[in-house]
Design a protein around this motif. Structure first.
Motif, short mmCIF file in Angstrom:
data_model
loop_
_atom_site.label_atom_id
_atom_site.label_comp_id
_atom_site.label_asym_id
_atom_site.label_seq_id
_atom_site.Cartn_x
_atom_site.Cartn_y
_atom_site.Cartn_z
N THR A 1 10.20 59.25 12.29
CA THR A 1 9.98 57.86 12.31
C THR A 1 8.79 57.47 13.22
N GLY B 1 18.57 41.67 14.56
CA GLY B 1 18.35 43.06 14.39
C GLY B 1 16.72 43.23 14.59
N ARG B 2 15.99 44.24 13.91
CA ARG B 2 14.67 44.30 14.02
C ARG B 2 14.34 44.19 12.43
N ALA B 3 14.98 44.86 11.38
CA ALA B 3 14.24 44.84 10.19
C ALA B 3 14.01 43.59 9.65
N THR C 1 9.74 48.44 7.86
CA THR C 1 11.30 48.13 7.78
C THR C 1 12.05 49.26 7.58
N VAL C 2 11.79 50.26 6.85
CA VAL C 2 12.32 51.40 6.72
C VAL C 2 12.82 52.18 8.01
N LEU D 1 15.28 49.97 9.73
CA LEU D 1 16.80 50.26 9.28
C LEU D 1 17.32 51.55 9.86
N ARG D 2 16.69 52.49 9.99
CA ARG D 2 16.81 53.94 10.08
C ARG D 2 17.25 54.06 11.64
N GLY E 1 18.45 51.49 13.80
CA GLY E 1 19.42 50.81 14.09
C GLY E 1 19.38 50.04 15.33
N SER E 2 20.22 49.46 15.96
CA SER E 2 20.37 48.48 17.12
C SER E 2 19.81 49.23 18.24
#
Length: 413
Positions: A200, A263-265, A369-370, A373-374, A376-377
């Motif tokens: 990542t 969140g971040r995404a 964005t992936v 999402l992977r 998380g918070s």
């Protein structure tokens, strides 16, 4: 409710000193072009070399801050910045100026690496980075208003960089002076010896040069779009850039207020898509209102998305190594952006260039964005900044460096 922790002011000061050079790059390049026997392309290449030098320091020191010690590295970086920029200020020899700028860039990159690593390790890195962003934006804005009144010559912006490094030096006494020893690292050797989440992290680091390049490619020719395509005067175009700078400060405050609520995404994906639209709008503008709408909204959104992107990198490693690497990768895109914009604008025109750059932003938003999402918070959302571009003072020299026919158009985005 517990009282908020005091801000780590030494790290905020290092943040400001480290990132001031890319913020001042447009006027620095303009002065090199007008005051020294350099062509527009050579002056632009010198500015890009400064950014590449800074990025190189970040790559080399991504894992070295703990091993060497924050205080030692910070002082070495500040000394290199002071001597490099200061030496370039005092000479009119082109080789000596270039050497000084390169040395100063290494110093700025070293200081930025120490700041990024230290802020990523803070319990609340969001507050520290917001303070740093506000500090460097305010200082750069004040210098953009002051430098034109201090006379001609290439040395004024370089002197500002050198004096800022000198002013920050006393605060380094509050940094940790000892390197992290193997005994201290032993309990967490398995987790900290190697970079965590390599896939990542590499995906994000690979996307960042394209993300940064696409935006800096437009910024490199924004002055010419305003003057030549939107038919604005220098005064009007300068007023648009001044308002855009204010919008950028609002974006910094907005990122701090929003925090981790979405969140971040969502901020990264949706924000980058909106920026792509702003890029296309600015590049196709043929009047004041379209140009102002594109530039101001772009500057408003950019720091919001940037804070989440680099905050995501900081969350991948508590030691801040991914934050430093991703920031350095972004600097590579920043350095290549002006040349890309000039080539695309000269070959296809401004509107087609904007559409192409917008498409690039939409494409790189997907892997970013992936990653968000992977991931998380995770821990509280950290925010660590990379070199950001700031509108140049409404001075003809700066607009000339943004010509689509020359590589001298540079940015500090």
């Amino acid at each position: 409710m517990s009282a908020p922790r005091p801000l780590p002011w030494p790290l905020v000061a290092l943040f400001t000193a480290g990132y001031l050079a890319p913020y001042l790059l447009p006027t620095t390049v303009g002065r090199l072009d007008s005051a020294l026997p350099l062509t527009a392309t050579e002056a632009g290449a010198t500015g890009s070399a400064l950014l590449l030098s800074s990025a190189t320091a970040g790559f080399l020191l991504a894992s070295g801050v703990d091993r060497i010690g924050p205080r030692v590295l910070a002082r070495a970086g500040l000394a290199l910045a002071f001597l490099g920029y200061g030496g370039a200020t005092l000479t009119g020899s082109v080789p000596a100026v270039v050497a000084g700028v390169l040395a100063g860039g290494l110093g700025s990159g070293t200081v930025s690496a120490v700041a990024a690593r230290g802020i990523a390790a803070q319990p609340d890195p969001h507050r520290a980075t917001t303070a740093g962003l506000l500090g460097v934006s305010a200082l750069a804005g004040a210098l953009y208003l002051t430098i034109p009144h201090l006379g001609p010559g290439h040395g004024v912006p370089l002197a500002a960089l050198a004096l800022t490094a000198l002013a920050v030096w006393p605060l380094t006494g509050r940094l940790s002076g000892a390197p992290t020893t193997p005994a201290v690292r032993a309990p967490a050797r398995a987790g900290l010896g190697r970079l965590p989440r390599p896939r990542t992290g590499l995906l994000l680091a690979a996307a960042m040069p394209c993300w940064s390049l696409a935006q800096n490619a437009l910024w490199g020719v924004s002055g010419r779009i305003g003057l030549d395509q939107a038919h604005l005067t220098e005064v009007t175009a300068g007023a648009v850039f001044a308002v855009a700078l204010g919008a950028g400060l609002l974006g910094v405050l907005g990122a701090g207020a929003l925090g981790a609520r979405l969140g971040r995404a969502v901020p990264i994906g949706a924000g980058t898509a909106l920026i792509a639209g702003c890029v296309a709008l600015s590049a196709s503008a043929r009047d004041l209102w379209a140009f102002a709408a594109g530039e101001i909204s772009w500057n408003l959104l950019y720091p919001v998305v940037l804070s989440y992107v680099i905050g995501l990198a900081a969350s991948l490693d508590r030691r801040g190594r991914w934050a430093v690497l991703v920031g350095s990768a972004s600097s590579l895109g920043t350095a290549a952006g002006p040349l890309t914009g000039s080539v695309l604008a000269g070959w296809a025109g401004f509107p087609a260039m904007g559409l192409f750059l917008g498409a690039v932003l939409l494409l790189v938003a997907v892997p970013m964005t992936v990653v968000a999402l992977r991931t998380g918070s995770g821990r509280p959302l950290p925010v660590v900044e990379v070199p950001v571009r700031t509108p140049a003072v409404p001075d003809r020299r700066c607009y000339e460096t943004a010509s689509p026919n020359s590589y001298a158009s540079t940015s500090a985005r």
